[in-house]
Design an enzyme around this catalytic site. Structure first.
Site, PDB file in Angstrom:
ATOM      1  N   TYR A 295       0.950  -1.268  -0.065  1.00 44.03           N
ATOM      2  CA  TYR A 295      -0.026  -0.038  -0.095  1.00 44.03           C
ATOM      3  C   TYR A 295       0.995   1.274   0.020  1.00 44.03           C
ATOM      4  O   TYR A 295       0.784   2.093  -0.900  1.00 44.03           O
ATOM      5  CB  TYR A 295      -0.931   0.000   1.132  1.00 44.03           C
ATOM      6  CG  TYR A 295      -1.690   1.312   1.518  1.00 44.03           C
ATOM      7  CD1 TYR A 295      -2.275   2.077   0.503  1.00 44.03           C
ATOM      8  CD2 TYR A 295      -1.537   1.673   2.897  1.00 44.03           C
ATOM      9  CE1 TYR A 295      -2.942   3.130   1.026  1.00 44.03           C
ATOM     10  CE2 TYR A 295      -2.053   3.116   3.132  1.00 44.03           C
ATOM     11  CZ  TYR A 295      -2.751   3.776   2.375  1.00 44.03           C
ATOM     12  OH  TYR A 295      -3.174   4.978   2.552  1.00 44.03           O
ATOM     13  N   ILE A 296       1.837   1.517   1.108  1.00 39.77           N
ATOM     14  CA  ILE A 296       2.433   2.501   0.796  1.00 39.77           C
ATOM     15  C   ILE A 296       3.664   2.463  -0.203  1.00 39.77           C
ATOM     16  O   ILE A 296       4.167   3.477  -0.743  1.00 39.77           O
ATOM     17  CB  ILE A 296       3.289   2.841   2.190  1.00 39.77           C
ATOM     18  CG1 ILE A 296       1.986   3.175   3.330  1.00 39.77           C
ATOM     19  CG2 ILE A 296       4.350   3.931   2.554  1.00 39.77           C
ATOM     20  CD1 ILE A 296       2.645   3.306   4.831  1.00 39.77           C
TER      21      ILE A 296
ATOM     22  N   ASN B  95       7.722  -9.924  -2.042  1.00 43.75           N
ATOM     23  CA  ASN B  95       7.383 -11.366  -1.995  1.00 43.75           C
ATOM     24  C   ASN B  95       5.764 -11.507  -2.239  1.00 43.75           C
ATOM     25  O   ASN B  95       5.251 -12.743  -2.086  1.00 43.75           O
ATOM     26  CB  ASN B  95       7.661 -12.281  -0.653  1.00 43.75           C
ATOM     27  CG  ASN B  95       6.870 -11.655   0.433  1.00 43.75           C
ATOM     28  OD1 ASN B  95       6.239 -10.706   0.625  1.00 43.75           O
ATOM     29  ND2 ASN B  95       7.307 -12.448   1.731  1.00 43.75           N
TER      30      ASN B  95
ATOM     31  N   SER C 236       8.012   4.124  12.255  1.00 45.78           N
ATOM     32  CA  SER C 236       6.632   4.072  12.830  1.00 45.78           C
ATOM     33  C   SER C 236       6.459   5.022  14.034  1.00 45.78           C
ATOM     34  O   SER C 236       7.271   4.846  14.903  1.00 45.78           O
ATOM     35  CB  SER C 236       5.894   3.104  12.676  1.00 45.78           C
ATOM     36  OG  SER C 236       4.555   2.964  13.643  1.00 45.78           O
TER      37      SER C 236
ATOM     38  N   TYR D  31       5.080  -4.912  17.483  1.00 47.33           N
ATOM     39  CA  TYR D  31       5.424  -4.160  16.046  1.00 47.33           C
ATOM     40  C   TYR D  31       6.106  -3.028  16.270  1.00 47.33           C
ATOM     41  O   TYR D  31       7.383  -2.870  15.616  1.00 47.33           O
ATOM     42  CB  TYR D  31       3.954  -3.832  15.359  1.00 47.33           C
ATOM     43  CG  TYR D  31       4.116  -2.952  14.276  1.00 47.33           C
ATOM     44  CD1 TYR D  31       4.738  -3.278  13.104  1.00 47.33           C
ATOM     45  CD2 TYR D  31       3.692  -1.701  14.521  1.00 47.33           C
ATOM     46  CE1 TYR D  31       4.883  -2.299  12.175  1.00 47.33           C
ATOM     47  CE2 TYR D  31       3.671  -0.707  13.617  1.00 47.33           C
ATOM     48  CZ  TYR D  31       4.529  -0.897  12.414  1.00 47.33           C
ATOM     49  OH  TYR D  31       4.610  -0.127  11.564  1.00 47.33           O
TER      50      TYR D  31
ATOM     51  N   LYS E 210      10.307  -1.905  15.183  1.00 45.38           N
ATOM     52  CA  LYS E 210      10.796  -0.861  14.368  1.00 45.38           C
ATOM     53  C   LYS E 210      11.752  -0.086  15.257  1.00 45.38           C
ATOM     54  O   LYS E 210      12.701   0.527  14.736  1.00 45.38           O
ATOM     55  CB  LYS E 210       9.490   0.249  13.876  1.00 45.38           C
ATOM     56  CG  LYS E 210       8.324  -0.479  13.232  1.00 45.38           C
ATOM     57  CD  LYS E 210       8.966  -0.370  11.820  1.00 45.38           C
ATOM     58  CE  LYS E 210       8.023  -1.112  10.627  1.00 45.38           C
ATOM     59  NZ  LYS E 210       8.418  -1.076   9.414  1.00 45.38           N
TER      60      LYS E 210
ATOM     61  N   ASP F 131      -5.353   2.003  22.928  1.00 47.57           N
ATOM     62  CA  ASP F 131      -5.367   3.041  22.338  1.00 47.57           C
ATOM     63  C   ASP F 131      -5.376   4.387  23.064  1.00 47.57           C
ATOM     64  O   ASP F 131      -6.019   4.668  23.726  1.00 47.57           O
ATOM     65  CB  ASP F 131      -6.902   3.143  21.548  1.00 47.57           C
ATOM     66  CG  ASP F 131      -7.004   2.549  20.280  1.00 47.57           C
ATOM     67  OD1 ASP F 131      -5.911   2.587  19.619  1.00 47.57           O
ATOM     68  OD2 ASP F 131      -7.869   2.099  19.864  1.00 47.57           O
TER      69      ASP F 131
HETATM   70  C1  WQD Z   1      -7.424   4.927  14.162  1.00 48.58           C
HETATM   71  C2  WQD Z   1      -8.433   5.082  15.311  1.00 48.58           C
HETATM   72  C3  WQD Z   1      -9.136   3.642  16.531  1.00 48.58           C
HETATM   73  C4  WQD Z   1     -10.550   0.890  13.625  1.00 48.58           C
HETATM   74  C5  WQD Z   1      -2.175   1.753  13.703  1.00 48.58           C
HETATM   75  C6  WQD Z   1      -1.075   1.255  14.382  1.00 48.58           C
HETATM   76  C7  WQD Z   1       0.267   2.066  14.210  1.00 48.58           C
HETATM   77  C8  WQD Z   1       0.424   2.544  13.049  1.00 48.58           C
HETATM   78  C9  WQD Z   1      -0.685   3.265  12.339  1.00 48.58           C
HETATM   79  C10 WQD Z   1       2.053   1.586  11.513  1.00 48.58           C
HETATM   80  C11 WQD Z   1      -8.298   4.599  16.659  1.00 48.58           C
HETATM   81  C12 WQD Z   1     -10.092   3.978  15.916  1.00 48.58           C
HETATM   82  C13 WQD Z   1     -10.262   1.780  14.352  1.00 48.58           C
HETATM   83  C14 WQD Z   1     -12.256   0.625  13.687  1.00 48.58           C
HETATM   84  C15 WQD Z   1     -12.141   2.517  15.262  1.00 48.58           C
HETATM   85  N1  WQD Z   1       0.819   1.518  11.858  1.00 48.58           N
HETATM   86  N2  WQD Z   1     -10.884   2.742  15.018  1.00 48.58           N
HETATM   87  N3  WQD Z   1     -12.713   1.392  14.478  1.00 48.58           N
HETATM   88  O1  WQD Z   1      -4.139   2.294  15.995  1.00 48.58           O
HETATM   89  O2  WQD Z   1      -3.823   4.703  15.349  1.00 48.58           O
HETATM   90  O3  WQD Z   1      -2.506   3.256  14.492  1.00 48.58           O
HETATM   91  O4  WQD Z   1      -1.956   2.244  12.541  1.00 48.58           O
HETATM   92  O5  WQD Z   1       3.105   1.941  11.451  1.00 48.58           O
HETATM   93  O6  WQD Z   1       1.287   1.284  14.617  1.00 48.58           O
HETATM   94  O7  WQD Z   1      -1.289   0.819  15.633  1.00 48.58           O
HETATM   95  O8  WQD Z   1      -4.770   3.203  13.709  1.00 48.58           O
HETATM   96  O9  WQD Z   1      -6.349   3.033  11.980  1.00 48.58           O
HETATM   97  O10 WQD Z   1      -6.310   1.224  13.681  1.00 48.58           O
HETATM   98  O11 WQD Z   1      -6.964   3.406  14.312  1.00 48.58           O
HETATM   99  O12 WQD Z   1     -13.136   3.301  16.125  1.00 48.58           O
HETATM  100  O13 WQD Z   1     -12.750  -0.345  13.120  1.00 48.58           O
HETATM  101  O14 WQD Z   1      -9.671   4.692  14.750  1.00 48.58           O
HETATM  102  O15 WQD Z   1      -9.686   3.284  17.865  1.00 48.58           O
HETATM  103  O16 WQD Z   1      -8.713   5.477  17.541  1.00 48.58           O
HETATM  104  P1  WQD Z   1      -4.043   3.327  15.195  1.00 48.58           P
HETATM  105  P2  WQD Z   1      -6.286   2.673  13.507  1.00 48.58           P
END
Ligand code: WQD
Length: 324
Positions: free
Chosen positions: A11-12, A32, A117, A141, A145, A285
């Site tokens: 994706y990125i 891969n 990250s 994870y 990093k 979170d």
């Molecule tokens: C965003 C917000 C959820 C899904 C993650 C990884 C982090 C980094 C970025 C890579 C939060 C809320 C989410 C859903 C929801 N990754 N949410 N319902 O957790 O901030 O970060 O991605 O490096 O390491 O942990 O991202 O998109 O999961 O959540 O309410 O079905 O959306 O609680 O507040 P996050 P996210």
């Protein structure tokens, strides 16, 4: 310049490939296809279907092709899964990166841009988070990093490999010119989940908690458009060419958006009802995460240009619409 992009079908990665091609670089993708997609490959870039664990085979063959620098984005990235299957993250993220570092040493590649990250920071002690903020990852994870950043530091000192580690905040959106539309499979991140509901792939979404200490009670994150991230990688490679020194830097929009703001904007832009149910908090979170991108502005001349909420949502919806 001749650039190898490891994880360039993801994706990125695919957005990073697109930007290097747009800027006139010769690009080879090494992937891969475990989560990367063939549909994310571009005919202008060469492709090697290989695994970073194949040290003496395709990894050596690929890195021996005289690259001026490499971009490393090949990693598993599901924070929740990493707490249940740390072995998977140890092998691919840590051992895989050590393979790349050793092979870069062997083949004389001394410029690496690494996709790190904001997960390295863990629970914020203050906001916005700058690069001086302590690193205390809350999940395995994020630990992988942070450890890789340390390995990079040692290889810089001992082997002269210069690196830029880019600490991304919440990557979102799709190519602003609509050239990439490969969808992530079984996504857990907010925006793709919202889009799957809009597209009818899921019936409803869950909002993880509305009792946080934020204006609307839902969590606030710093969403950074992938096209902005992609530009950051080109800027990082140019920095390595110009400066011959290493750097660890945040890439974020510096804007905080709540889950409900994202959801309501998605409803407006897609014209779909997007049913959502408020459920309990998701463990781990933080209420609020926002980046300081001051250091990226100073060192890389980089700043977010496409990370307003409407662009994040509309470009993502464009990608999803093509699959309906
Ligand atoms: C965003 C917000 C959820 C899904 C993650 C990884 C982090 C980094 C970025 C890579 C939060 C809320 C989410 C859903 C929801 N990754 N949410 N319902 O957790 O901030 O970060 O991605 O490096 O390491 O942990 O991202 O998109 O999961 O959540 O309410 O079905 O959306 O609680 O507040 P996050 P996210």
């Amino acid at each position: 310049m001749n650039i190898l992009i490891i994880g360039g079908a993801g994706y990125i990665g695919s957005h990073v490939v697109r930007d290097f091609l747009d800027q006139g670089y010769a690009v080879t993708v090494f992937d891969n296809l475990s989560s990367g997609l063939r549909e994310n490959l571009f005919p202008e870039a060469s492709f090697i279907y290989g695994d970073i664990m194949d040290y003496t085979g395709l990894l050596r063959a690929a890195l021996s092709k005289r690259f001026d620098g490499l971009i490393h984005l090949a990693a598993f990235k599901a924070a929740g899964e990493s707490m249940i299957k740390p072995e998977k993250y140890s092998v691919n993220n840590i051992s895989g990166t050590i393979n790349i570092l050793n092979m870069a040493t062997e083949t004389g590649i001394n410029k690496i841009v690494f996709s790190s990250s904001a997960a390295v920071y863990g629970e914020p002690k203050y906001l916005p988070i700058d690069e001086q903020h302590p690193t205390k990852p809350e999940n395995y994870y994020g630990f992988t990093k942070r450890e890789i950043e340390r390995f990079l530091g040692w290889y810089d000192k001992l082997k002269g490999i210069r690196f830029v580690a880019l600490r991304y905040f919440n990557a979102a959106g799709y190519d602003v010119r609509g050239r990439i539309s490969g969808l992530e499979q079984n996504p857990a991140n907010l925006l793709p989940v919202v889009m799957e509901v809009a597209a009818g792939i899921r019936t409803e979404m869950q909002v993880f908690g509305n009792d946080y200490d934020t204006p609307d009670g839902t969590c606030i994150r710093d969403y950074i458009h992938v096209s902005d991230l992609a530009i950051g990688h080109v800027a990082a490679m140019n920095y390595l060419v110009a400066k011959d020194k290493s750097l660890i830097v945040n890439l974020g929009s510096e804007k905080g958006l709540s889950v409900l703001e994202v959801l309501e904007t998605a409803r407006r832009i897609t014209g779909k009802p997007i049913p959502a149910k408020i459920v309990g908090r998701r463990p781990g979170d933080p209420a609020k995460l926002t980046a300081s991108a001051k250091y990226a502005r100073e060192t890389l001349g980089w700043g977010a240009q496409h990370s307003d909420l409407d662009t994040l949502i509309s470009t993502t919806w464009e990608a999803y619409r093509r699959h309906i």
